[in-house]
Scaffold this motif. Structure first.
Motif, PDB file in Angstrom:
ATOM      1  N   PHE A 232       3.219  10.273  -8.818  1.00  0.00           N
ATOM      2  CA  PHE A 232       4.575  10.836  -9.085  1.00  0.00           C
ATOM      3  C   PHE A 232       5.442  10.044 -10.011  1.00  0.00           C
ATOM      4  CE2 PHE A 232       2.642  12.097  -5.040  1.00  0.00           C
ATOM      5  CZ  PHE A 232       2.860  13.634  -5.056  1.00  0.00           C
ATOM      6  N   LYS A 233       6.182  10.488 -10.550  1.00  0.00           N
ATOM      7  CA  LYS A 233       7.386   9.966 -11.480  1.00  0.00           C
ATOM      8  C   LYS A 233       8.399   9.784 -10.292  1.00  0.00           C
ATOM      9  CE  LYS A 233      10.218  10.040 -15.370  1.00  0.00           C
ATOM     10  NZ  LYS A 233      10.424  10.874 -16.648  1.00  0.00           N
ATOM     11  N   GLY A 234       8.723   8.676 -10.048  1.00  0.00           N
ATOM     12  CA  GLY A 234       9.712   8.252  -8.983  1.00  0.00           C
ATOM     13  C   GLY A 234       9.483   7.064  -8.210  1.00  0.00           C
ATOM     14  N   SER A 235      10.384   6.945  -7.305  1.00  0.00           N
ATOM     15  CA  SER A 235      10.077   5.720  -6.396  1.00  0.00           C
ATOM     16  C   SER A 235      10.488   5.992  -4.837  1.00  0.00           C
ATOM     17  CB  SER A 235      11.115   4.689  -7.010  1.00  0.00           C
ATOM     18  OG  SER A 235      12.310   4.990  -6.938  1.00  0.00           O
ATOM     19  N   GLY A 236      10.253   5.048  -4.010  1.00  0.00           N
ATOM     20  CA  GLY A 236      10.645   5.258  -2.644  1.00  0.00           C
ATOM     21  C   GLY A 236       9.419   5.863  -1.695  1.00  0.00           C
ATOM     22  N   ASP A 237       9.669   5.556  -0.450  1.00  0.00           N
ATOM     23  CA  ASP A 237       8.551   5.953   0.373  1.00  0.00           C
ATOM     24  C   ASP A 237       8.984   7.623   0.846  1.00  0.00           C
ATOM     25  OD1 ASP A 237       7.884   3.315   0.514  1.00  0.00           O
ATOM     26  OD2 ASP A 237       9.406   2.816   2.179  1.00  0.00           O
ATOM     27  N   ALA A 238       9.793   7.995   0.308  1.00  0.00           N
ATOM     28  CA  ALA A 238       9.973   9.437   0.839  1.00  0.00           C
ATOM     29  C   ALA A 238       8.849  10.377   0.158  1.00  0.00           C
ATOM     30  CB  ALA A 238      11.389  10.238   0.010  1.00  0.00           C
ATOM     31  N   ILE A 239       8.426  10.159  -0.930  1.00  0.00           N
ATOM     32  CA  ILE A 239       7.289  11.057  -1.395  1.00  0.00           C
ATOM     33  C   ILE A 239       6.020  10.694  -0.616  1.00  0.00           C
ATOM     34  CG2 ILE A 239       5.652  11.189  -3.258  1.00  0.00           C
ATOM     35  CD1 ILE A 239       7.880  10.347  -5.309  1.00  0.00           C
ATOM     36  N   VAL A 261       5.024   6.445  -8.250  1.00  0.00           N
ATOM     37  CA  VAL A 261       4.417   6.314  -6.797  1.00  0.00           C
ATOM     38  C   VAL A 261       3.078   6.682  -6.985  1.00  0.00           C
ATOM     39  CG1 VAL A 261       4.528   7.195  -4.439  1.00  0.00           C
ATOM     40  CG2 VAL A 261       6.609   6.681  -5.673  1.00  0.00           C
ATOM     41  N   ARG A 262       2.230   5.915  -6.362  1.00  0.00           N
ATOM     42  CA  ARG A 262       0.688   6.371  -6.631  1.00  0.00           C
ATOM     43  C   ARG A 262       0.069   6.278  -5.232  1.00  0.00           C
ATOM     44  NH1 ARG A 262      -2.340   6.319 -10.606  1.00  0.00           N
ATOM     45  NH2 ARG A 262      -4.702   5.863 -10.630  1.00  0.00           N
ATOM     46  N   LEU A 263      -0.552   7.500  -4.783  1.00  0.00           N
ATOM     47  CA  LEU A 263      -1.008   7.610  -3.497  1.00  0.00           C
ATOM     48  C   LEU A 263      -2.636   8.011  -3.702  1.00  0.00           C
ATOM     49  CD1 LEU A 263       1.960  10.079  -2.093  1.00  0.00           C
ATOM     50  CD2 LEU A 263       1.723   7.560  -2.097  1.00  0.00           C
ATOM     51  N   ALA A 264      -3.266   7.718  -2.472  1.00  0.00           N
ATOM     52  CA  ALA A 264      -4.581   7.978  -2.318  1.00  0.00           C
ATOM     53  C   ALA A 264      -4.380   8.664  -1.097  1.00  0.00           C
ATOM     54  CB  ALA A 264      -5.377   6.938  -2.262  1.00  0.00           C
ATOM     55  N   VAL A 265      -4.852  10.123  -1.123  1.00  0.00           N
ATOM     56  CA  VAL A 265      -4.691  11.233  -0.054  1.00  0.00           C
ATOM     57  C   VAL A 265      -6.099  11.411   0.416  1.00  0.00           C
ATOM     58  CG1 VAL A 265      -3.591  13.239   0.508  1.00  0.00           C
ATOM     59  CG2 VAL A 265      -2.426  12.108  -1.133  1.00  0.00           C
ATOM     60  N   GLU A 273      -3.133  22.120  -4.175  1.00  0.00           N
ATOM     61  CA  GLU A 273      -2.172  23.099  -4.325  1.00  0.00           C
ATOM     62  C   GLU A 273      -0.896  22.801  -3.489  1.00  0.00           C
ATOM     63  OE1 GLU A 273      -3.642  27.011  -3.912  1.00  0.00           O
ATOM     64  OE2 GLU A 273      -1.749  27.838  -3.500  1.00  0.00           O
ATOM     65  N   ALA A 274      -0.981  22.235  -2.130  1.00  0.00           N
ATOM     66  CA  ALA A 274       0.136  22.005  -1.328  1.00  0.00           C
ATOM     67  C   ALA A 274       0.985  20.849  -2.085  1.00  0.00           C
ATOM     68  CB  ALA A 274      -0.295  21.660  -0.003  1.00  0.00           C
ATOM     69  N   ILE A 275       0.266  19.919  -2.398  1.00  0.00           N
ATOM     70  CA  ILE A 275       0.818  18.733  -3.149  1.00  0.00           C
ATOM     71  C   ILE A 275       1.801  19.133  -4.454  1.00  0.00           C
ATOM     72  CG2 ILE A 275       0.528  16.416  -4.288  1.00  0.00           C
ATOM     73  CD1 ILE A 275      -1.744  15.996  -2.159  1.00  0.00           C
ATOM     74  N   SER A 276       0.944  20.138  -5.033  1.00  0.00           N
ATOM     75  CA  SER A 276       1.862  20.435  -6.490  1.00  0.00           C
ATOM     76  C   SER A 276       3.077  21.339  -6.122  1.00  0.00           C
ATOM     77  CB  SER A 276       0.913  21.624  -7.186  1.00  0.00           C
ATOM     78  OG  SER A 276      -0.348  20.854  -7.321  1.00  0.00           O
ATOM     79  N   LEU A 277       2.965  22.298  -5.178  1.00  0.00           N
ATOM     80  CA  LEU A 277       4.076  22.962  -4.566  1.00  0.00           C
ATOM     81  C   LEU A 277       5.393  22.163  -4.129  1.00  0.00           C
ATOM     82  CD1 LEU A 277       2.199  25.985  -2.898  1.00  0.00           C
ATOM     83  CD2 LEU A 277       3.514  25.951  -5.202  1.00  0.00           C
ATOM     84  N   LEU A 278       4.792  21.194  -3.357  1.00  0.00           N
ATOM     85  CA  LEU A 278       5.738  20.045  -2.666  1.00  0.00           C
ATOM     86  C   LEU A 278       6.561  19.336  -3.930  1.00  0.00           C
ATOM     87  CD1 LEU A 278       6.649  18.481  -0.338  1.00  0.00           C
ATOM     88  CD2 LEU A 278       4.843  16.840  -0.723  1.00  0.00           C
ATOM     89  N   ALA A 279       5.725  18.956  -4.941  1.00  0.00           N
ATOM     90  CA  ALA A 279       6.290  18.083  -5.981  1.00  0.00           C
ATOM     91  C   ALA A 279       7.377  19.063  -6.686  1.00  0.00           C
ATOM     92  CB  ALA A 279       5.247  17.888  -6.961  1.00  0.00           C
ATOM     93  N   ILE A 280       6.965  20.361  -7.031  1.00  0.00           N
ATOM     94  CA  ILE A 280       7.983  21.204  -7.627  1.00  0.00           C
ATOM     95  C   ILE A 280       9.177  21.245  -6.847  1.00  0.00           C
ATOM     96  CG2 ILE A 280       8.030  23.508  -8.386  1.00  0.00           C
ATOM     97  CD1 ILE A 280       5.186  23.675  -9.132  1.00  0.00           C
ATOM     98  N   TRP A 284       9.598  16.023  -8.034  1.00  0.00           N
ATOM     99  CA  TRP A 284       8.895  14.892  -8.308  1.00  0.00           C
ATOM    100  C   TRP A 284       7.895  15.231  -9.440  1.00  0.00           C
ATOM    101  CZ3 TRP A 284       8.089  14.681  -2.500  1.00  0.00           C
ATOM    102  CH2 TRP A 284       9.321  14.239  -1.787  1.00  0.00           C
ATOM    103  N   PRO A 285       7.907  14.803 -10.494  1.00  0.00           N
ATOM    104  CA  PRO A 285       6.920  15.237 -11.451  1.00  0.00           C
ATOM    105  C   PRO A 285       5.492  14.504 -11.216  1.00  0.00           C
ATOM    106  CG  PRO A 285       8.942  14.762 -12.451  1.00  0.00           C
ATOM    107  CD  PRO A 285       9.389  14.389 -11.203  1.00  0.00           C
ATOM    108  N   ILE A 286       4.419  15.351 -11.290  1.00  0.00           N
ATOM    109  CA  ILE A 286       3.366  14.771 -11.256  1.00  0.00           C
ATOM    110  C   ILE A 286       2.769  14.215 -12.579  1.00  0.00           C
ATOM    111  CG2 ILE A 286       0.988  15.142 -10.724  1.00  0.00           C
ATOM    112  CD1 ILE A 286       1.829  17.187  -8.523  1.00  0.00           C
TER     113      ILE A 286
END
Ligand SMILES: Nc1ncnc2c1ncn2[C@@H]1O[C@H](COP(=O)(O)OP(=O)(O)O)[C@@H](O)[C@H]1O
Ligand SMILES: [Mg+2]
Length: 315
Positions: A232-239, A261-265, A273-280, A284-286
């Protein structure tokens, strides 16, 4: 064609096969994949009537391996881990001798010998003493012997061990070809081998089945157990915290990344899909999203290691 129910074998205190159940349909090639000491040979020895199980049952073509071993042996061609051969005998003499032992009449024996010599590419060494043959030829002679009485089922214990790459390839081709006419159970500790030859694979470790399925099914299991990498573009632990709250998400690891912010899920079901909707919703641009596909080899190593851990815990 083969039915195995709750098969268990102890050697004294050593538990070699632990409550194994599986079945094999006619015309299938099934691969028995597992590290050394997994219990492959033990299972095969029970199926080929060389020794009884401690518990459980097994049938081949409807015959019980323990109480109807004569019928079972007639149905099975068995290639053991190391083939016992008579070095001073010639190839054709050996096959004749083996055929007579099995009670084949002269005409059948002649016909079958010709057939197996050709099928196993032994024609040019038919009159050579076995002692002069290379390891690859001896292995093929073992296979020819297993095929001699035209069994419905072939059971091959590590058929390519000790062969050079050319011989390995030739043997695999031969097994595939034989799979068109026979039901085959093949053991191996080599993953690409099983992948290349078999319709279905049973992975065993510590005497237990740890995974099974067709190559596609195993791949799917691997996908389900692989991580989704999202940046994600951005920073912090919120994502990371928000992704972690998604219902299907089981684990989120933050990976190092420059200015993003780079995550391994890891999740129970597809979380893309859930992650995309959350990002929108959160703006938080993916920047990247991809499934990290582990290889079948990684999967094999992991399931085997997991089984090892369980064994330690239960000891
Ligand atoms: N005759 C035997 N006596 C005692 N233990 C044995 C014997 N044969 C095998 N084992 C043990 O049983 C386990 C399974 O062995 P095996 O069936 O040969 O595995 P694999 O063929 O998968 O390498 C191993 O722990 C091995 O040491
Ligand atoms: Mg073995």
């Amino acid at each position: 064609m083969i039915e195995v129910r709750n098969l268990t074998k102890y050697y004294g205190p050593v538990l070699a096969v632990d409550d194994l159940s599986f079945s094999l349909d006619k015309g299938q090639i099934i691969g028995f994949l597992g590290p050394n000491g997994a219990g492959k040979t033990t299972t095969i020895r029970i199926l080929t009537c060389f020794m009884p199980a401690t518990r459980g049952s097994a049938t081949v073509a409807g015959y019980d391996v323990f109480t109807q071993s004569l019928e079972v042996r007639r149905k099975i061609g068995y290639l053991p881990e190391s083939v016992p051969l008579y070095m001073e005998m010639r190839v054709n003499e050996y096959l004749k001798f083996r055929g007579q032992l099995r009670g084949l009449d002269r005409t059948t024996l002649k016909k079958r010998t010709g057939y197996v010599l050709e099928q196993c590419w032994l024609g040019d060494v038919a009159t050579r003493p076995i002692g002069q043959l290379s390891k690859g030829y001896r292995q093929r002679l073992g296979l020819a012997d297993a095929l001699l009485h035209d069994p419905d089922v072939l059971i091959l214990d590590e058929p390519t061990v000790g062969l050079d790459p050319t011989q390995i390839r030739a043997t695999r081709e031969l097994i595939k070809e034989l799979g068109k006419r026979h039901t085959i159970l093949l053991s191996s500790h080599i993953l690409p081998e099983v992948e290349a030859i078999c319709h279905r694979t049973i992975i065993i470790a510590g005497g237990r089945i740890v995974a099974s399925g067709s190559p596609e099914e195993l791949r799917r299991q691997i996908c389900e157990q692989s991580r989704l990498i999202v940046e994600f573009k951005g920073s912090g632990d919120a994502i990371a915290a928000a992704v972690r709250k998604l219902p299907m998400v089981q684990n989120v690891e933050t990976l190092p990344s420059e200015g993003a912010v780079r995550l391994a899920v890891m999740s129970k079901s597809d979380s893309r899909e859930a992650i995309s909707l959350l990002a929108i919703a959160q703006h938080w641009p993916i920047l990247e999203m991809r499934q990290e596909v582990a290889s079948l080899e990684d999967f094999f190593v992991r399931v085997v290691a997991d089984q090892g851990k369980k064994a330690v815990l239960s000891a």
